[in-house]
Design a protein around this motif. Structure first.
Motif, PDB file in Angstrom:
ATOM      1  N   GLY A 305     -14.632 -12.625 -32.111  1.00 49.95           N
ATOM      2  CA  GLY A 305     -15.364 -11.351 -31.364  1.00 49.95           C
ATOM      3  C   GLY A 305     -14.548 -10.124 -31.567  1.00 49.95           C
ATOM      4  O   GLY A 305     -13.848  -9.872 -32.345  1.00 49.95           O
ATOM      5  N   GLN A 307     -17.417  -8.716 -30.868  1.00 51.25           N
ATOM      6  CA  GLN A 307     -18.819  -8.841 -31.241  1.00 51.25           C
ATOM      7  C   GLN A 307     -19.312 -10.175 -31.988  1.00 51.25           C
ATOM      8  O   GLN A 307     -18.340 -10.748 -32.414  1.00 51.25           O
ATOM      9  N   ARG A 308     -20.378 -10.263 -32.105  1.00 53.04           N
ATOM     10  CA  ARG A 308     -20.861 -11.436 -33.093  1.00 53.04           C
ATOM     11  C   ARG A 308     -20.708 -10.912 -34.457  1.00 53.04           C
ATOM     12  O   ARG A 308     -20.448  -9.898 -34.897  1.00 53.04           O
ATOM     13  N   VAL A 311     -22.692  -8.552 -36.514  1.00 45.90           N
ATOM     14  CA  VAL A 311     -22.672  -7.178 -35.846  1.00 45.90           C
ATOM     15  C   VAL A 311     -22.023  -5.952 -36.667  1.00 45.90           C
ATOM     16  O   VAL A 311     -20.663  -6.574 -36.858  1.00 45.90           O
ATOM     17  N   ASN A 314     -18.444  -6.472 -38.930  1.00 53.03           N
ATOM     18  CA  ASN A 314     -17.618  -7.665 -38.651  1.00 53.03           C
ATOM     19  C   ASN A 314     -17.615  -8.700 -39.910  1.00 53.03           C
ATOM     20  O   ASN A 314     -16.719  -9.342 -40.296  1.00 53.03           O
ATOM     21  N   GLU A 410     -17.394 -13.247 -25.179  1.00 51.15           N
ATOM     22  CA  GLU A 410     -18.725 -13.442 -24.678  1.00 51.15           C
ATOM     23  C   GLU A 410     -18.863 -13.027 -23.423  1.00 51.15           C
ATOM     24  O   GLU A 410     -19.740 -12.528 -22.951  1.00 51.15           O
ATOM     25  N   ALA A 413     -18.497  -9.673 -22.126  1.00 46.91           N
ATOM     26  CA  ALA A 413     -19.413  -8.850 -22.584  1.00 46.91           C
ATOM     27  C   ALA A 413     -20.651  -8.873 -21.454  1.00 46.91           C
ATOM     28  O   ALA A 413     -21.535  -8.104 -21.077  1.00 46.91           O
TER      29      ALA A 413
END
Lengths: 471, 592
Positions: A305, A307-308, A311, A314, A410, A413
């Motif tokens: 992470g 983020q995924r 995305v 990444n 996650e 977020a």
């Protein structure tokens, strides 16, 4: 292990009082059993069992050694069903009994004279005249394996009443345990981390479950489960191997006689074994899974992470990270780059999962963050921040590298305004066997004595007592 | 080399060596026992003993060996069969206990009948254990009879069965409401079902949309209602003690609707997005910053007000009358005056006969009335003595003119040593901060006062001191003026902006804050006009050297509207303070 020696008498609030109870924690992949009060289950045996349908009748093979031995027509089966509940109760009973007797109680060799007095008179017989009855009773009940030990069994949070009743029936009727209790794995995993309340994320082999626990009681409405767990990651790896160019073959250990070192990516040069008649295909599948387990342990990494993986940049970043080498049993080897991130991404991001005709895209609500969200949504609003401050992570699949980092990212977020804290025991044993350890703690407590369902109570009320008592 | 033998030879002593033999070991002996370093005591403490051995023998602290455990025969343990007193079914479990302890318990529970052979297991008695019975707690529950229920506890919404079900759940889960709600699954037996449909619509808006009709609040409301009613039934309200009444009130006041709203808000608070959380954080820090700036401004203002309004504290006068309020203070004053009197009389002429001796301090201090009178008198004396310093000790009295002429000065106290008058003057030029010193220097330079004053007489120094203090004050005033001007500018700008907006011009900064600022500007308009003329007046004096700092104001005015919001709230206060400043200003100018 047990710190209670003669010089340190239990003082104050040390509430331990061991009654040599046995804790049984059956899971999809392994079945754990051991004496309460110990810190590791003594007996960990695979839940997979071997089955040979020979002319002389079906033959069952239990234990690590037996199921990895390539015998003719050997099938590997698992008594658990796809919904995370025991399906094949007969075999499961045998298997669990094997797990208990093979390492813990052993064959019953005790003189009958020492055996339980529970049957003779429940209300504490102090009449010396009645003692001679004891001998007979003991003699006729020698076959039962668990006569001396109370049994604490674990169950998944979604266990239906039928399964629970079946469990107490087996324990009381077949094993003859003097006392029995059934507790949910979530609660026990929380206990193992020293928490009475919290939300337990248990990523096992067949199922991922999220269980909110309050003061040692499961909030049933919040219990969530999904099939995205360790086996799902294995199937993801299989798909990745299949899609690779050229396709990567998984050759299990038992097929390889000898191998020679080859360069990375070069085809394997190995001498293979052949079996005639060969074991069942399920045997091969199971052996392949062992290789995949190794792959998961040494190569697979969760994208940390925040983020995924899909995305932004990444994926590029992941590609630029150094890969990890892996060598198959037949000598084929390669360095895995971004593939190792992709294998586990499906746990968090359904759209990133590998799919084909047989493996449809997993549902969004089955991903771990969504499970937590759903679990919290069905809990009283006042409890949510408290639960988020006590997130207990357990289960063998959570040992995937960087799993906790991703999970915390996650959750942060999703719930930016609360203090989210993940509690994950560092030691592998504690992570894998948290539920058993919690059971070990619980069953060795002196204050737990009054919660056992005794044989007498069972005989009085029948199987549905488990619903009343084990809440 | 001369050896001992030679010396002895010279002195004519006998050659026998017995004398030396005894002497040498004697010297060595006292040194030897002191040699081993004492470890138990600190080195410094050991040094205090000196050369002689301590009167009490000091033993070196040896390593503390733990005594070996009593190595008797191994303790025996028994696998005890026991029942738990918290259980009613007599479940027999086993655990290991020390044999002696176990035997004691057995003897106790078998009424001293230890005749049986306790070592053989077949007849091992079962003991009853109560170690953990204390954990077997039950919660207090309200109880009622059927008649009471019919008379007082009926509810349209709740059937008797469901009420009982609720109570049983509360008892089972020991008031853990989230768990109770979680497990609440009432299956009405037959016709009770429909009545629950009533509020299901309202519930669908709940964040956790339950499929059941009851929420935690409903359950709580019902239970608290029952509890409160029963409580009143058992103990009439008037007879309740404070604690009971408090409980009763809490139970009665429970409002499921407000509770529900609260929970919705709590859920909403939790479900905020990252941006909202960040914004809140930002706003909070901003608020803190504004508050800090405001308090700092207040502090500065207070300091200035104190500086301009209070008279210059005279170091000699500092304690004032305050210090004479205590008897100790009075005593001291009295002593001081007696001493002064003595001196005066000694200087003036022959000592007064006898009478002076009678005026012993103890006698006078002993009577409170005279003491008080004396104090008043003395205070009066003191006041006058302040106005005109007490006559100096020299015999010859000079007239003021003569004093002036001969430059005779009197001092209350002289500092020791010699100092230059110019040093004194130089010291006056220096302020606490470097910047201030520079400003004072600039002001003096403008006034045409040279850096070195040629004849630094004491009178010159006096005048110079006054001048410097005035300069300091003016500098302070100028600083304030600049600050005020900056604020005025900001507010005027805002006012202009607001007017522009009102005139139909599209607002450039359409934020919510702009409104607050403009409102504040209006406020400022009312009060802000008055201070301005005074400030202009002040200009007259500070103008000469104000130019240098003018650009600082520009910076201040750019500090943004948020500052303006905070300052405008204090507009009123400020105008008052400015007025007072202005008044002191004018009086000062008059003096000049």
């Amino acid at each position: 292990m047990n710190a209670l020696n003669s010089s340190t008498a239990p003082a104050g609030e040390y509430a331990g009082d061991e009654v040599s109870a046995i804790v049984l924690d059956p899971g999809y992949n392994t079945t754990r059993a051991g004496f309460a009060g110990e810190d590791v289950p003594k007996s960990v045996c695979p839940t997979f069992y071997g089955y040979i349908d020979s002319d002389s009748g079906p033959q069952y093979l239990f234990g690590e050694n037996a199921i990895h031995n390539p015998q003719a027509n050997l099938q590997i089966k698992n008594p658990w069903g796809a919904d995370g509940i025991v399906e094949d109760w007969d075999t499961a009973t045998k298997l669990w009994q094997y797990a208990i007797t093979s390492r813990l109680t052993g064959p019953r060799e005790r003189p009958p004279i020492r055996s339980s007095a529970n049957e003779q008179n429940g209300s504490g017989n102090r009449d010396p005249d009645a003692m001679d009855v004891d001998v007979e009773v003991a003699v006729e009940s020698t076959e039962k394996p668990l006569e001396d030990s109370p049994l604490l069994m674990t169950e998944p949070g979604w266990n239906p009443t039928k399964a629970r009743e079946k469990a107490i029936e087996i324990a009381m009727e077949e094993w003859g345990t003097p006392a029995f209790y059934l507790q949910k794995t979530g609660v026990l995993a929380a206990f193992a981390s020293g928490k009475a309340s919290g939300i337990i994320i248990d990523v096992g082999a067949s199922h991922t479950s999220v269980t909110p626990v309050l003061d040692g009681m499961v909030l049933k409405k919040g219990v969530q489960k999904s099939p995205l767990a360790g086996n799902f990651v294995s199937s993801q790896i299989r798909l990745l191997f299949k899609q690779a160019q050229p396709e990567i073959q998984i050759t299990p250990h038992y097929l390889v006689k000898s191998k020679t070192a080859v360069d990375a990516g070069a085809p394997a040069q190995a001498v293979y074994r052949s079996f005639d008649p060969p074991p069942h295909s399920s045997f091969r599948h199971h052996e392949e899974d062992r290789v995949l387990t190794e792959f998961k342990e040494s190569v697979v990494e969760v994208w940390p992470g925040p983020q995924r993986l899909s995305v932004g940049p990444n994926e590029e970043i992941a590609k630029s990270q150094p890969g990890r080498p892996f060598e198959m049993p037949d000598g084929w080897n390669q360095v895995f780059g971004i593939e190792r991130f992709k294998a586990a991404e499906g746990l968090f991001d359904a759209s990133a999962a590998q799919t084909d005709a047989e493996h449809p895209r997993p549902k969004d609500e089955h991903t771990i963050p969504k499970l937590v969200q759903a679990a919290l949504a069905s809990v009283d609003a006042d409890q949510r921040p408290m639960l988020l401050a006590n997130i207990v992570v357990t289960g063998g699949s959570t040992l995937l590298y960087k799993f906790n980092d991703r999970l915390l990212a996650e959750l942060n977020a999703m719930y930016p305004s609360t203090r989210n804290k993940i509690i994950a025991p560092g030691s592998i044993v504690e992570r894998k066997y948290a539920a058993w350890i919690g059971g070990s703690i619980l069953a060795s407590l002196g204050s737990f004595h009054q919660l056992w369902i005794s044989k007498k109570e069972y005989e009085e009320h029948g199987v549905n007592i488990v619903e009343k008592r084990c809440r | 080399m001369a050896t001992g033998r030679d010396v002895r030879d010279i002195f004519g002593l006998p050659a026998g060596s017995d004398a030396t033999k005894t002497a040498v070991p004697k010297r060595a002996k006292p040194a030897a026992p002191a040699k081993p370093r004492i470890q138990g005591v600190a080195r410094e403490v050991a040094a205090l003993y000196g050369e002689r051995p301590p009167p009490v023998a000091v033993y070196e602290e040896k390593k503390a060996y733990r005594p070996k455990r009593n190595t008797g025969p191994a303790k025996q343990w028994v696998e005890e069969r026991f029942t738990n007193q918290a259980r009613s079914d007599g479940l027999v479990l086993r655990h290991w206990r020390r044999k002696d302890e176990w035997e004691k318990l057995v003897a106790q529970q078998q009424d001293g009948d230890i005749s049986m052979d306790t070592s053989s297991l077949e007849v091992q008695p079962i003991v009853s254990r109560s170690d953990f019975v204390k954990y077997n707690v039950e919660v207090d529950m309200p109880t009622f009879t059927d008649e009471e229920y019919d008379a007082h506890l009926r509810s349209d919404d709740w059937s008797r069965e469901e009420t009982d079900y609720l109570l049983s759940l509360v008892k089972d889960y020991a008031y853990r409401w989230p768990v109770i709600w979680d497990r609440y699954d009432f299956q009405p037996g037959g016709a009770q079902g429909p009545q629950e449909k009533g509020d299901s619509n309202a519930l669908s808006t709940m964040p956790f949309a339950p499929t059941k009709a009851r929420t935690v609040e409903d359950l709580k409301a019902r239970f608290y209602d029952i509890s409160a009613r029963l409580m009143r039934l058992r103990i009439p309200e008037v007879q309740m003690d404070a604690e009971q009444y408090q409980l009763y009130e809490t139970l009665q006041k429970y409002n499921p609707h407000s509770e529900r709203n609260r929970k919705e808000l709590a859920a909403a608070l939790m479900n905020r997005s990252m941006d909202e959380v960040k914004e809140e954080e930002f706003l909070l820090t901003e608020l803190q910053r504004i508050n800090m700036a405001a308090s700092r401004l207040d502090a500065e203002r207070d300091e200035l007000r104190a500086r301009l309004e209070t008279p210059i504290p005279n170091p000699g006068n500092a304690p004032g009358l305050q210090s004479f309020h205590t008897s100790a203070g009075l005593q001291q004053l009295f002593n001081q005056l007696v001493a002064q009197e003595k001196n005066k009389k000694k200087a003036a002429g022959p000592p007064a006969p006898g009478g002076r001796l009678n005026l012993s301090t103890t006698e006078a201090a002993g009577t409170p009335t005279t003491n008080g009178q004396a104090a008043q008198q003395l205070a009066a004396n003191r006041r006058t003595s302040m106005a005109q310093p007490p006559p100096p000790t020299p015999v010859r009295q000079l007239s003021p003119q003569a004093e002036y002429r001969f430059n005779v000065s009197t001092h209350d106290r002289l500092t020791s040593g010699v100092s230059f008058g110019s040093d004194k003057l130089l010291k006056m030029r220096q302020a606490k901060s470097n910047v201030q010193t520079q400003k004072i220097a600039a002001a003096l330079a403008e006034l045409g006062i040279s850096e070195i004053i040629s004849i630094p007489t004491s009178r010159v120094a006096e005048v110079f001191e006054q001048l410097v203090s005035k300069v300091g004050k003016l500098l302070d005033v100028r600083k304030v003026r600049e600050k005020e001007e900056g604020e005025c500018r900001v507010l005027e700008a805002m006012k202009a902006q607001k007017e522009a907006k009102e005139n139909g011009m599209p607002a450039v900064e359409g934020s919510g804050r702009g409104n607050a600022g403009s409102a504040a500007a209006v406020k400022r308009e009312e009060v802000g006009e008055t201070p301005r003329p005074e400030e202009m007046e002040v200009d007259g004096e500070g103008e000469e050297d104000a130019d240098g700092e003018a650009d600082e104001d520009e910076g201040r005015s750019k500090r943004g509207t948020s500052e303006a919001v905070s300052t405008s709230t204090r507009a009123r206060k400020r105008s008052a303070s400015v007025l007072s400043q202005a008044s002191t200003k004018s009086t000062k100018r008059a003096r000049k």
